[in-house]
Scaffold this motif. Structure first.
Motif, PDB file in Angstrom:
ATOM      1  N   GLY A  80       0.771  -1.230   0.000  1.00  0.00           N
ATOM      2  CA  GLY A  80       0.000   0.000   0.000  1.00  0.00           C
ATOM      3  C   GLY A  80       0.800   1.276   0.000  1.00  0.00           C
ATOM      4  O   GLY A  80       0.233   2.346  -0.091  1.00  0.00           O
ATOM      5  N   SER A  81       2.140   1.201   0.121  1.00  0.00           N
ATOM      6  CA  SER A  81       2.921   2.425   0.053  1.00  0.00           C
ATOM      7  C   SER A  81       3.330   2.687  -1.382  1.00  0.00           C
ATOM      8  O   SER A  81       3.880   1.820  -2.055  1.00  0.00           O
ATOM      9  N   ASN A  82       3.048   3.881  -1.868  1.00  0.00           N
ATOM     10  CA  ASN A  82       3.444   4.253  -3.226  1.00  0.00           C
ATOM     11  C   ASN A  82       4.818   4.902  -3.256  1.00  0.00           C
ATOM     12  O   ASN A  82       5.230   5.439  -4.274  1.00  0.00           O
ATOM     13  N   ASN A  83       5.514   4.859  -2.131  1.00  0.00           N
ATOM     14  CA  ASN A  83       6.807   5.531  -2.029  1.00  0.00           C
ATOM     15  C   ASN A  83       7.903   4.548  -1.634  1.00  0.00           C
ATOM     16  O   ASN A  83       8.616   4.749  -0.654  1.00  0.00           O
ATOM     17  N   ALA A  84       8.050   3.480  -2.400  1.00  0.00           N
ATOM     18  CA  ALA A  84       9.049   2.468  -2.068  1.00  0.00           C
ATOM     19  C   ALA A  84      10.448   3.050  -2.050  1.00  0.00           C
ATOM     20  O   ALA A  84      11.316   2.596  -1.290  1.00  0.00           O
ATOM     21  N   GLN A  85      10.675   4.078  -2.859  1.00  0.00           N
ATOM     22  CA  GLN A  85      12.020   4.663  -2.912  1.00  0.00           C
ATOM     23  C   GLN A  85      12.385   5.365  -1.616  1.00  0.00           C
ATOM     24  O   GLN A  85      13.564   5.587  -1.341  1.00  0.00           O
ATOM     25  N   SER A  86      11.407   5.730  -0.807  1.00  0.00           N
ATOM     26  CA  SER A  86      11.696   6.377   0.469  1.00  0.00           C
ATOM     27  C   SER A  86      11.345   5.476   1.647  1.00  0.00           C
ATOM     28  O   SER A  86      11.338   5.914   2.788  1.00  0.00           O
ATOM     29  N   ASN A  87      11.056   4.223   1.364  1.00  0.00           N
ATOM     30  CA  ASN A  87      10.714   3.270   2.405  1.00  0.00           C
ATOM     31  C   ASN A  87      11.860   2.282   2.550  1.00  0.00           C
ATOM     32  O   ASN A  87      12.660   2.081   1.645  1.00  0.00           O
ATOM     33  N   GLY A  88      11.952   1.653   3.699  1.00  0.00           N
ATOM     34  CA  GLY A  88      13.001   0.668   3.924  1.00  0.00           C
ATOM     35  C   GLY A  88      14.216   1.278   4.588  1.00  0.00           C
ATOM     36  O   GLY A  88      14.985   2.019   3.984  1.00  0.00           O
ATOM     37  N   LEU A  89      14.381   1.002   5.864  1.00  0.00           N
ATOM     38  CA  LEU A  89      15.497   1.528   6.642  1.00  0.00           C
ATOM     39  C   LEU A  89      16.357   0.336   7.059  1.00  0.00           C
ATOM     40  O   LEU A  89      15.926  -0.503   7.843  1.00  0.00           O
ATOM     41  N   TRP A  90      17.575   0.255   6.502  1.00  0.00           N
ATOM     42  CA  TRP A  90      18.426  -0.912   6.689  1.00  0.00           C
ATOM     43  C   TRP A  90      19.354  -0.738   7.890  1.00  0.00           C
ATOM     44  O   TRP A  90      19.954   0.321   8.078  1.00  0.00           O
ATOM     45  N   SER A  91      19.493  -1.791   8.680  1.00  0.00           N
ATOM     46  CA  SER A  91      20.502  -1.830   9.732  1.00  0.00           C
ATOM     47  C   SER A  91      21.880  -1.799   9.088  1.00  0.00           C
ATOM     48  O   SER A  91      22.082  -2.357   8.005  1.00  0.00           O
ATOM     49  N   ASP A  92      22.845  -1.164   9.757  1.00  0.00           N
ATOM     50  CA  ASP A  92      24.175  -1.060   9.156  1.00  0.00           C
ATOM     51  C   ASP A  92      25.078  -2.253   9.462  1.00  0.00           C
ATOM     52  O   ASP A  92      26.193  -2.325   8.943  1.00  0.00           O
ATOM     53  N   ILE A  93      24.621  -3.203  10.289  1.00  0.00           N
ATOM     54  CA  ILE A  93      25.458  -4.368  10.597  1.00  0.00           C
ATOM     55  C   ILE A  93      24.771  -5.703  10.347  1.00  0.00           C
ATOM     56  O   ILE A  93      25.387  -6.760  10.534  1.00  0.00           O
ATOM     57  N   THR A  94      23.517  -5.692   9.942  1.00  0.00           N
ATOM     58  CA  THR A  94      22.773  -6.929   9.691  1.00  0.00           C
ATOM     59  C   THR A  94      21.944  -6.757   8.416  1.00  0.00           C
ATOM     60  O   THR A  94      21.785  -5.642   7.913  1.00  0.00           O
ATOM     61  N   PRO A  95      21.367  -7.839   7.894  1.00  0.00           N
ATOM     62  CA  PRO A  95      20.491  -7.706   6.724  1.00  0.00           C
ATOM     63  C   PRO A  95      19.071  -7.287   7.073  1.00  0.00           C
ATOM     64  O   PRO A  95      18.177  -7.383   6.231  1.00  0.00           O
ATOM     65  N   LEU A  96      18.836  -6.816   8.281  1.00  0.00           N
ATOM     66  CA  LEU A  96      17.485  -6.456   8.700  1.00  0.00           C
ATOM     67  C   LEU A  96      17.051  -5.130   8.081  1.00  0.00           C
ATOM     68  O   LEU A  96      17.819  -4.178   8.033  1.00  0.00           O
ATOM     69  N   VAL A  97      15.793  -5.086   7.632  1.00  0.00           N
ATOM     70  CA  VAL A  97      15.234  -3.854   7.087  1.00  0.00           C
ATOM     71  C   VAL A  97      13.903  -3.577   7.774  1.00  0.00           C
ATOM     72  O   VAL A  97      13.081  -4.477   7.972  1.00  0.00           O
ATOM     73  N   ALA A  98      13.707  -2.320   8.191  1.00  0.00           N
ATOM     74  CA  ALA A  98      12.448  -1.883   8.783  1.00  0.00           C
ATOM     75  C   ALA A  98      11.696  -1.055   7.749  1.00  0.00           C
ATOM     76  O   ALA A  98      12.288  -0.236   7.051  1.00  0.00           O
ATOM     77  N   TYR A  99      10.404  -1.285   7.647  1.00  0.00           N
ATOM     78  CA  TYR A  99       9.593  -0.545   6.682  1.00  0.00           C
ATOM     79  C   TYR A  99       8.162  -0.466   7.194  1.00  0.00           C
ATOM     80  O   TYR A  99       7.813  -1.079   8.218  1.00  0.00           O
TER      81      TYR A  99
ATOM     82  N   VAL B 119       7.970   7.339  21.381  1.00  0.00           N
ATOM     83  CA  VAL B 119       9.183   6.897  20.693  1.00  0.00           C
ATOM     84  C   VAL B 119       9.828   5.791  21.531  1.00  0.00           C
ATOM     85  O   VAL B 119      10.155   6.005  22.703  1.00  0.00           O
ATOM     86  N   GLN B 120       9.989   4.620  20.922  1.00  0.00           N
ATOM     87  CA  GLN B 120      10.526   3.475  21.642  1.00  0.00           C
ATOM     88  C   GLN B 120      11.735   2.891  20.922  1.00  0.00           C
ATOM     89  O   GLN B 120      11.997   3.202  19.762  1.00  0.00           O
ATOM     90  N   VAL B 121      12.477   2.041  21.632  1.00  0.00           N
ATOM     91  CA  VAL B 121      13.591   1.321  21.045  1.00  0.00           C
ATOM     92  C   VAL B 121      13.458  -0.142  21.433  1.00  0.00           C
ATOM     93  O   VAL B 121      13.131  -0.468  22.581  1.00  0.00           O
ATOM     94  N   SER B 122      13.683  -1.029  20.455  1.00  0.00           N
ATOM     95  CA  SER B 122      13.642  -2.472  20.694  1.00  0.00           C
ATOM     96  C   SER B 122      14.849  -3.119  20.043  1.00  0.00           C
ATOM     97  O   SER B 122      15.263  -2.726  18.944  1.00  0.00           O
ATOM     98  N   ASP B 123      15.384  -4.132  20.701  1.00  0.00           N
ATOM     99  CA  ASP B 123      16.487  -4.897  20.136  1.00  0.00           C
ATOM    100  C   ASP B 123      15.908  -5.990  19.246  1.00  0.00           C
ATOM    101  O   ASP B 123      15.140  -6.835  19.703  1.00  0.00           O
ATOM    102  N   MET B 124      16.288  -5.954  17.964  1.00  0.00           N
ATOM    103  CA  MET B 124      15.753  -6.895  16.982  1.00  0.00           C
ATOM    104  C   MET B 124      16.726  -8.055  16.714  1.00  0.00           C
ATOM    105  O   MET B 124      16.607  -8.746  15.703  1.00  0.00           O
ATOM    106  N   ALA B 125      17.665  -8.294  17.651  1.00  0.00           N
ATOM    107  CA  ALA B 125      18.690  -9.318  17.428  1.00  0.00           C
ATOM    108  C   ALA B 125      18.095 -10.696  17.187  1.00  0.00           C
ATOM    109  O   ALA B 125      18.651 -11.498  16.431  1.00  0.00           O
ATOM    110  N   CYS B 126      16.962 -10.992  17.818  1.00  0.00           N
ATOM    111  CA  CYS B 126      16.367 -12.321  17.633  1.00  0.00           C
ATOM    112  C   CYS B 126      15.938 -12.569  16.198  1.00  0.00           C
ATOM    113  O   CYS B 126      15.771 -13.720  15.777  1.00  0.00           O
ATOM    114  N   MET B 127      15.792 -11.482  15.408  1.00  0.00           N
ATOM    115  CA  MET B 127      15.391 -11.633  14.006  1.00  0.00           C
ATOM    116  C   MET B 127      16.487 -12.262  13.153  1.00  0.00           C
ATOM    117  O   MET B 127      16.269 -12.594  12.000  1.00  0.00           O
ATOM    118  N   MET B 128      17.672 -12.462  13.719  1.00  0.00           N
ATOM    119  CA  MET B 128      18.732 -13.146  12.983  1.00  0.00           C
ATOM    120  C   MET B 128      18.541 -14.657  13.011  1.00  0.00           C
ATOM    121  O   MET B 128      19.192 -15.390  12.272  1.00  0.00           O
TER     122      MET B 128
END
Length: 231
Positions: free
Chosen positions: A14-33, A87-96
């Motif tokens: 549903g997002s028409n802005n894929a070019q501005s979506n997707g925030l990649w972790s700098d040390i893992t292949p995880l992407v938030a969108y 505004v929260q912070v969560s550790d997503m390490a288990c996603m590996m």
């Protein structure tokens, strides 16, 4: 192999802005969108691991945008807004590998829902709340007292104006006498190496602060009635 193209469909649409979506972790292949969850017809935040093709997501409870804010540098910790806007912070390490519980539902609150222009470094978060620029040491997430331990970086910030940080520098637009007077604007610069006891310095009068260069040596500014310049 080089030259091989593999396409993985994502759960949220549903997002028409894929070019501005997707925030990649700098040390893992995880992407938030973010996007639309068809199962609930609500927007949601998701984190996806394309290597193991696993994801977790958090519904917003509404149709408002729910973009991720930032990954803490050199970590698997994601900063985001929860469904109430905090505004929260969560550790997503288990996603590996695999997660016993959804880490997006186990976040520690960094800042209230009124916080804007959140800036994240490896050690601190900075944000604008009404007319005050706050900082908070990210170690607060270990004791879950981030809002109580925040400290003031600057005051008389122009409401809803921009805040930007690079390395050990932070800039924002403030006013001297009248927040509602569009010509009463000064650019404040903060040396973050002194936190939490920092004193902002005025580096330009009659302009609005933009973005800092990666080195922190150059700044985009909008001089009132003259337009964009580089300082």
């Amino acid at each position: 192999p080089v030259g091989t193209t593999i396409i993985h469909p994502l759960r949220l649409i549903g997002s028409n802005n894929a070019q501005s979506n997707g925030l990649w972790s700098d040390i893992t292949p995880l992407v938030a969108y973010w996007g639309l969850n068809n199962d609930s017809n609500e927007t949601a935040l998701a984190v996806w691991n394309p290597i193991i093709q696993a994801d977790v997501f958090l519904d917003s409870g509404s149709t408002i945008p729910m973009p991720p804010i930032a990954w803490i540098p050199n970590s698997t910790e994601l900063v985001f807004r929860n469904p109430t806007g905090d505004v929260q912070v969560s550790d997503m390490a288990c996603m590996m590998s695999s997660c016993g519980q959804n880490p997006l539902t186990m976040g520690v609150t960094l800042a209230p829902s009124s916080a804007n222009h959140i800036q994240i470094t490896t050690s601190h978060a900075y944000y604008l709340d009404n007319q005050i620029v706050y900082g908070v040491d990210l170690a607060c997430r270990n004791t879950n007292n981030c809002i109580d331990s925040r400290f003031v970086i600057g005051t008389q910030a122009v409401p809803l104006s921009m805040l930007h940080g690079r390395g050990e520098h932070l800039v924002f637009t403030a006013y001297e006498y009248d927040a509602n007077n569009g010509t009463d604007r000064i650019i404040q610069w903060v040396d973050l190496s002194c936190v939490p006891a920092c004193t902002p310095q005025t580096i330009f009068n009659g302009a609005l602060a933009g973005t800092l260069s990666p080195s922190g040596n150059f700044l985009m500014i909008d001089i009132i009635n003259e337009g964009l310049h580089i300082l």
